[in-house]
Each structure stands twice: as C-alpha cells, then as structure tokens.
Scaffold this active site. Sequence first.
Site, PDB file in Angstrom:
ATOM      1  N   HIS A  18     -19.359 118.075  53.801  1.00 20.89           N
ATOM      2  CA  HIS A  18     -18.583 116.588  54.026  1.00 20.89           C
ATOM      3  C   HIS A  18     -17.904 116.442  55.358  1.00 20.89           C
ATOM      4  CE1 HIS A  18     -18.844 117.673  49.577  1.00 20.89           C
ATOM      5  NE2 HIS A  18     -19.359 116.256  49.713  1.00 20.89           N
ATOM      6  N   ASP A  19     -17.295 117.433  55.804  1.00 17.94           N
ATOM      7  CA  ASP A  19     -16.506 117.152  57.093  1.00 17.94           C
ATOM      8  C   ASP A  19     -17.372 117.235  58.234  1.00 17.94           C
ATOM      9  OD1 ASP A  19     -14.320 117.776  55.622  1.00 17.94           O
ATOM     10  OD2 ASP A  19     -13.866 119.655  56.034  1.00 17.94           O
TER      11      ASP A  19
END
Length: 96
Positions: A18-19
């Site tokens: 995600h990041d």
Amino acid sequence: SSRSRIKKVFGFEHPPLHDPVAVFYVMCPKLFSTKRMRVDIDCGQLCAGTTVCDHYGMSGKEPNVTVCTKVDVQEFWSSMSIAVGMAGRDSPINKY
C-alpha cells in the site's frame, strides 16, 4: 504466518504494498487508472471498520474519494528497483 493469513483472508500470494504504491501515485499519477466513488467506513457491529467502496454508485451518495483501480505494474517495479538501489547506495548507514 502472516503470509498464509494474507492468502487465506484476501487470496493474495504476497502481501500488498500500500505505502509504496501510494507514493508512486503521487509521483506518477498518469500511470494509474482512477475512478471517483463514494467511500465510507462501516461503523456497524457486523462489519465495523470495513472500508466500503460504492463502485457502481448504488448508494446515491456523492463520490468523495478518488480510488486507484489499475497501475502500470511493470513501471512500478522498475521504479521500485531503481529507488531501492539508490537508497542502498546513498544511505548514511553505509558510511559507518
């Protein structure tokens, strides 16, 4: 293990990133497909904390989030490889 839990719950072979993908979107938004949609957090008891995305506009509520639906995976991994290589080369930790 967390890997088997991710596979069981989400059906993914590997954990999501995600990041790094969020940072890549900020850097290269043209490499993504996006869609405006309504996104809410379910605060009920059955699904408390679940993110609910109204993909088809069925809620009748105004879209409030831009959701990424596709990414150029090849370009993402190419950029990640370059970034990790540069971080390894330039890290101040390597000077000690």
